[in-house]
Design an enzyme around this catalytic site. Structure first.
Site, PDB file in Angstrom:
ATOM      1  N   LEU A   1       8.584 -45.149  18.968  1.00  0.00           N
ATOM      2  CA  LEU A   1       8.093 -46.109  20.125  1.00  0.00           C
ATOM      3  C   LEU A   1       7.531 -47.426  19.346  1.00  0.00           C
ATOM      4  O   LEU A   1       6.570 -47.814  19.785  1.00  0.00           O
ATOM      5  CB  LEU A   1       7.298 -45.533  20.956  1.00  0.00           C
ATOM      6  N   GLY A   2       8.299 -48.110  18.348  1.00  0.00           N
ATOM      7  CA  GLY A   2       7.655 -49.444  17.599  1.00  0.00           C
ATOM      8  C   GLY A   2       8.288 -50.648  18.535  1.00  0.00           C
ATOM      9  O   GLY A   2       8.574 -50.428  19.899  1.00  0.00           O
ATOM     10  N   ARG A   3       8.947 -51.560  18.051  1.00  0.00           N
ATOM     11  CA  ARG A   3       9.289 -52.742  18.677  1.00  0.00           C
ATOM     12  C   ARG A   3      10.592 -52.466  19.395  1.00  0.00           C
ATOM     13  O   ARG A   3      10.829 -52.695  20.630  1.00  0.00           O
ATOM     14  CB  ARG A   3       9.414 -53.981  17.767  1.00  0.00           C
ATOM     15  N   ILE A   4      11.345 -51.792  18.697  1.00  0.00           N
ATOM     16  CA  ILE A   4      12.817 -51.691  19.139  1.00  0.00           C
ATOM     17  C   ILE A   4      12.765 -50.529  20.350  1.00  0.00           C
ATOM     18  O   ILE A   4      13.259 -50.509  21.426  1.00  0.00           O
ATOM     19  CB  ILE A   4      13.834 -51.262  18.424  1.00  0.00           C
TER      20      ILE A   4
ATOM     21  N   HIS B   1      27.881 -50.911  13.002  1.00  0.00           N
ATOM     22  CA  HIS B   1      26.306 -51.287  12.489  1.00  0.00           C
ATOM     23  C   HIS B   1      26.293 -52.991  12.837  1.00  0.00           C
ATOM     24  O   HIS B   1      26.218 -53.937  11.781  1.00  0.00           O
ATOM     25  CB  HIS B   1      26.211 -51.289  11.057  1.00  0.00           C
TER      26      HIS B   1
ATOM     27  N   ILE C   1      20.779 -45.895  16.859  1.00  0.00           N
ATOM     28  CA  ILE C   1      20.799 -47.521  16.516  1.00  0.00           C
ATOM     29  C   ILE C   1      19.910 -47.615  15.342  1.00  0.00           C
ATOM     30  O   ILE C   1      19.416 -48.804  14.986  1.00  0.00           O
ATOM     31  CB  ILE C   1      20.598 -48.287  17.756  1.00  0.00           C
TER      32      ILE C   1
ATOM     33  N   SER D   1       6.629 -39.861  18.351  1.00  0.00           N
ATOM     34  CA  SER D   1       6.287 -40.742  17.217  1.00  0.00           C
ATOM     35  C   SER D   1       5.085 -39.971  16.355  1.00  0.00           C
ATOM     36  O   SER D   1       4.679 -38.896  16.813  1.00  0.00           O
ATOM     37  CB  SER D   1       5.887 -42.070  17.627  1.00  0.00           C
ATOM     38  N   ARG D   2       4.826 -40.871  15.319  1.00  0.00           N
ATOM     39  CA  ARG D   2       3.893 -39.947  14.319  1.00  0.00           C
ATOM     40  C   ARG D   2       2.475 -39.808  15.207  1.00  0.00           C
ATOM     41  O   ARG D   2       1.823 -38.886  14.891  1.00  0.00           O
ATOM     42  CB  ARG D   2       3.542 -40.850  13.059  1.00  0.00           C
TER      43      ARG D   2
ATOM     44  N   ARG E   1      19.408 -45.642  11.514  1.00  0.00           N
ATOM     45  CA  ARG E   1      20.096 -45.622  10.299  1.00  0.00           C
ATOM     46  C   ARG E   1      20.734 -44.223  10.266  1.00  0.00           C
ATOM     47  O   ARG E   1      20.277 -43.018  10.958  1.00  0.00           O
ATOM     48  CB  ARG E   1      19.016 -45.534   9.124  1.00  0.00           C
TER      49      ARG E   1
ATOM     50  N   ASP F   1      25.876 -46.507  16.226  1.00  0.00           N
ATOM     51  CA  ASP F   1      26.003 -47.830  15.492  1.00  0.00           C
ATOM     52  C   ASP F   1      25.890 -47.817  14.149  1.00  0.00           C
ATOM     53  O   ASP F   1      26.328 -48.885  13.319  1.00  0.00           O
ATOM     54  CB  ASP F   1      25.073 -48.884  16.055  1.00  0.00           C
TER      55      ASP F   1
ATOM     56  N   GLU G   1      28.064 -45.631   5.351  1.00  0.00           N
ATOM     57  CA  GLU G   1      28.870 -46.876   5.769  1.00  0.00           C
ATOM     58  C   GLU G   1      29.566 -47.679   4.902  1.00  0.00           C
ATOM     59  O   GLU G   1      28.911 -47.789   3.638  1.00  0.00           O
ATOM     60  CB  GLU G   1      27.813 -47.809   6.337  1.00  0.00           C
TER      61      GLU G   1
HETATM   62  O1  LIG Z   1      19.943 -52.801  10.735  1.00  0.00           O
HETATM   63  C1  LIG Z   1      19.418 -53.613  10.768  1.00  0.00           C
HETATM   64  C2  LIG Z   1      18.307 -54.269  10.233  1.00  0.00           C
HETATM   65  O2  LIG Z   1      17.642 -53.555   9.560  1.00  0.00           O
HETATM   66  O3  LIG Z   1      17.838 -55.335  10.532  1.00  0.00           O
END
Ligand SMILES: O=CC(=O)O
Length: 339
Positions: free
Chosen positions: A178-181, A305, A256, A200-201, A258, A282, A287
């Site tokens: 639960l960070g920014r994204i 990605h 979304i 989360s941690r 890695r 994504d 990759e």
């Molecule tokens: O995957 C995208 C980023 O790390 O900016």
């Protein structure tokens, strides 16, 4: 993360970038590790002495045959090629790694710290796009958007109705990180009437969502599990067989983050065996390789990605890279420092 050129000519110095008077940067050697966004490349070329690693077969050994290693004072990398130990060791005058990415997993942070090399990334400016794509992937999988688009295009609608999909609104959504994204995804999912929980941690005091300290419990309790944390040694393969089985045959996995967050072999077998309901991806472990088996599955939506790959965000990320480099070389604080 390969970008098409955007309409700017890029020949002019961007007037939005802070003018730093009295400092000449054109002689500062900056190494770009691979092709990224054309506008970034043009801006780097305009402001600095730009070197392109891919002009030397992407090989540092090749590069050092024709260039002095001590010329390079900054490296601009991305999610494909960052700054690993070999690269860092090859440039004795390296002062800063300015990544055209928010993710830091392609940078040897320990080595940078050891050698006093500054590191900056591009947070915030890409948050909305990545969160938007997470929601897009959920809708893509549940509402079968890609399959129904194809149904119309190939004329099948004339023969029969498409059939039913699955509702998104009101589902329970679990977020890993639960960070920014992760927070931006939670806000969007809330607007769809979803209940939100997260792993989360540590528990986030600002968040009004249910916290799980155990990812299996989170996966058991939600219908859609979204991976939105940073890739570190601790989060490598955080989505393993046990988590996938806890999510279950009706569960949907969205990644979304890695590719290496997910044990891809386990994901593929769970999808093939019907132990997982579907996936929206994504990112992948290798990759641009994507497991062949996924290509034939109708309950999977695949993206190359592209989480932050909009014109607006790519330009903003490029401006941030340039601003960080300019700040560093004029002894000002970095805008988005990591180290
Ligand atoms: O995957 C995208 C980023 O790390 O900016």
């Amino acid at each position: 993360m390969n970008h098409q050129p955007t309409p700017q000519t890029g020949k002019e110095k961007n007037p939005n970038l802070k003018k730093i008077s009295g400092i000449t940067m054109e002689s500062i050697g900056v190494l770009m590790t691979c092709p990224m966004h054309k506008y970034l490349e043009q801006q780097l070329e305009t402001h600095f002495n730009l070197f392109r690693l891919w002009h030397c077969n992407s090989s540092i050994t090749e590069f050092l045959k024709t260039h002095q290693g001590n010329t390079i004072r900054a490296v601009v990398g991305d999610t494909n090629i960052g700054a690993d130990a070999e690269l860092i060791a090859s440039f004795p005058n390296l002062e800063i790694v300015a990544s055209y990415s928010v993710g830091l997993d392609k940078i040897d942070l320990r080595k940078c710290e050891e050698k006093g090399i500054r590191v900056a990334n591009t947070p915030d400016v890409l948050t909305d796009d990545v969160a938007d794509l997470a929601i897009g992937l959920i809708l893509g999988v549940l509402r079968r958007i890609c399959a129904s688009d194809e149904y119309v295009r190939i004329g099948k609608w004339k023969d029969a109705d498409f059939g039913l999909a699955t509702k998104f609104s009101g589902k329970s959504v679990g977020i890993v990180g639960l960070g920014r994204i992760g927070t931006a995804i939670a806000k969007r999912a809330e607007a769809f009437g979803c209940s939100i929980s997260y792993f989360s941690r540590s528990q986030k005091p600002f968040a009004n969502y249910k916290f799980y300290s155990n990812i299996i419990d989170l996966a058991t309790s939600c219908q859609i599990l979204i991976v939105a944390c940073a890739l570190t040694e601790e989060t490598h393969h955080i989505i393993d067989r046990e988590v996938i089985d806890a999510l279950g045959p009706k569960g949907i996995l969205i990644n979304i983050g890695r590719g290496a967050h997910v044990d891809e072999t386990e994901l593929v077998s769970a999808l093939l065996e019907g132990r997982l309901g579907g996936a929206g991806l994504d990112v992948y472990e290798n990759e641009p390789e994507v497991p062949e088996e996924l290509l034939g599955l109708g309950n999977v939506v695949l993206q190359p990605h592209v989480g932050s790959d909009t014109v607006e965000t790519s330009d903003a990320m490029a401006d941030l890279v340039i601003s960080n480099l300019m700040a560093h070389f004029s002894n000002k604080p970095l805008l988005t420092p990591v180290i």
